[in-house]
Design a protein around this motif. Sequence first.
Motif: not given
Length: 584
Positions: A74-76, A466-468, A506
């Motif tokens: 789902t996330d990078t 990408p959301y960080e 995260h």
Amino acid sequence: MTSPVLAFSAVRLLRIGALLAVSLAAAAAYGTTAERVRLRLQTDSGGLARGGTTSIEAMVDVEPGWHINSHRPTDTFLVPTVLALTLPPDVAVAPPVYPAGVKRTFAFAPGRELLVYDDSFGIATAVTVPADFAAKSVRVVAALRYQACSDTTCTPPATAQTEAALPVVAAESAGGNRGTGARAAGPDFGQWIDRHGVGLTLLLVLALGLGLNLTPCVYPLISVTVAYFGSQAHHRTGRVLLLAGVYVLGITVTFSVLGVAAALSGGLFGAALQQPAVLVAIAGLFVVLALSNFGVYHLQPPAWLLQRASSAVPGVVGAGVMGLTMGVVAAPCVGPVVAGLLVFVGSAQDVRLGLQLFFALGLGMGLPYVALAVAAGRIKRLPRSGEWLVWVEHVLGFVLLGFAAQFVAPLLPEEWRGLLLPAVVAAAGVYLGFVDRAGRQLESFRLVRRSIGLAAVAMALWVASPYEARSAIRWEALASPAIDAARAAGRPVLVDFVAEWCIPCHEMERTTYRDGAVRAEAERFAMLKADITVETPPVLELVQRYGVQGVPTIILFDGSGTEVRRMVGYVGAEQLLTAMQEVR
């Protein structure tokens, strides 16, 4: 007297031994992560077909209570599951075909779905043995790179390995696998379905069908067709609605048949889609089709076919025939988009999906006829055709370029794949909003153009970035000077061990450390963070010193430097706040 060379060698051996001891101790502290996953190879036939292609499958068994990230997580920042196969140089292997990730929610992220693998699953591929292969068996070495997590804790990335000597037999003895292969390893459209759902996909295709009505080939036909229904029904609303419904049914039947046929024939080019040259050729085809939408050339069915398709037959039968042949009349505008969707469905090789997608496309094209048939008496006329229709056709051209990007993306390096489609969307926004001459002269349409263009550029930037999770805590790196300074000041210390591949870490940045009470209490602490993503010697030394067995791990020290509390796994704001308040 000891020689300098011997002394140097002894010191070097001591250093190597110490580093090895640290590494072994760290591995013991982490736990035997390789045992979380077991890997095995299997084939449905008696062996590999000489002079043919045989499907094989890497079976993965995940320990109960644990899961691993899907191939397209789902996330990078998550570590994807990747299978690598090593075979003799003259034996070809197809790219692995990964199953769709399973949607799961976990205690550390309620309401947020992640794509993971758990329990047992298979990764399909295919091995091609040349006809002149002399050996009696093929040694296949498989390595699965993965990263395992439980409901609260993540372990470092690990690799599970296995190997097998598969016998080489005649093609007939291998179960008739000659020429067969694994399912297409081109663009992973299944991942789109898994992430966004069939419902959203069908809505997008429905909207695409509605958009096809706003092309120069179709839009002028709407008012003519609705007027024809009115004249046939003598302006009786019920009769008009019936004719319009039958017309729409004809459209959906035509497109549904196309969808099913594309899905059934997908296997004909399924193995071919594993070849980079084929993916490039299909992407090139989409680019060529897009040029038609941009006016470089025009697709035109034969005149006799147009004449026969557009011939009006009275009554319900006539309305049905008109619906069935509507795609032929509108082919110059809808043909490229339909061809693109045909390749999409053919790649997925899913009959039900093909039926659903093309039914939604046909329904989208037909709904305006039903709506206008009902409201025919209250609508004076439709907006006039003009340059704005050409602009809409250019929009559909960029849709085809998006299809091209999806096919060529698997050939790009991993770090570039996620940027290609946003780049196409951004280019579409700039061109359609500010460069395209179509519709520029219409004052009322100019604002619409620019608004859509800006929205497309904004969406592309949002998708490409990408959301960080940015922490609301003022962290310092875990190091001796920071610990010594806190101890000298009698200040309590919180040490947080994290890693990039750690999902709960995260989530804590997004939730726990953003809680106002936690942030206020953190002002009293020396907040130290240790990133153990890369297992360098200093990182392994920290892991050993603090006895870290998984991440996230939070250790609380009082003002004298004594450890008073240790928490492993995801920690909520309330739990962490209570623990911090007890430390002095």
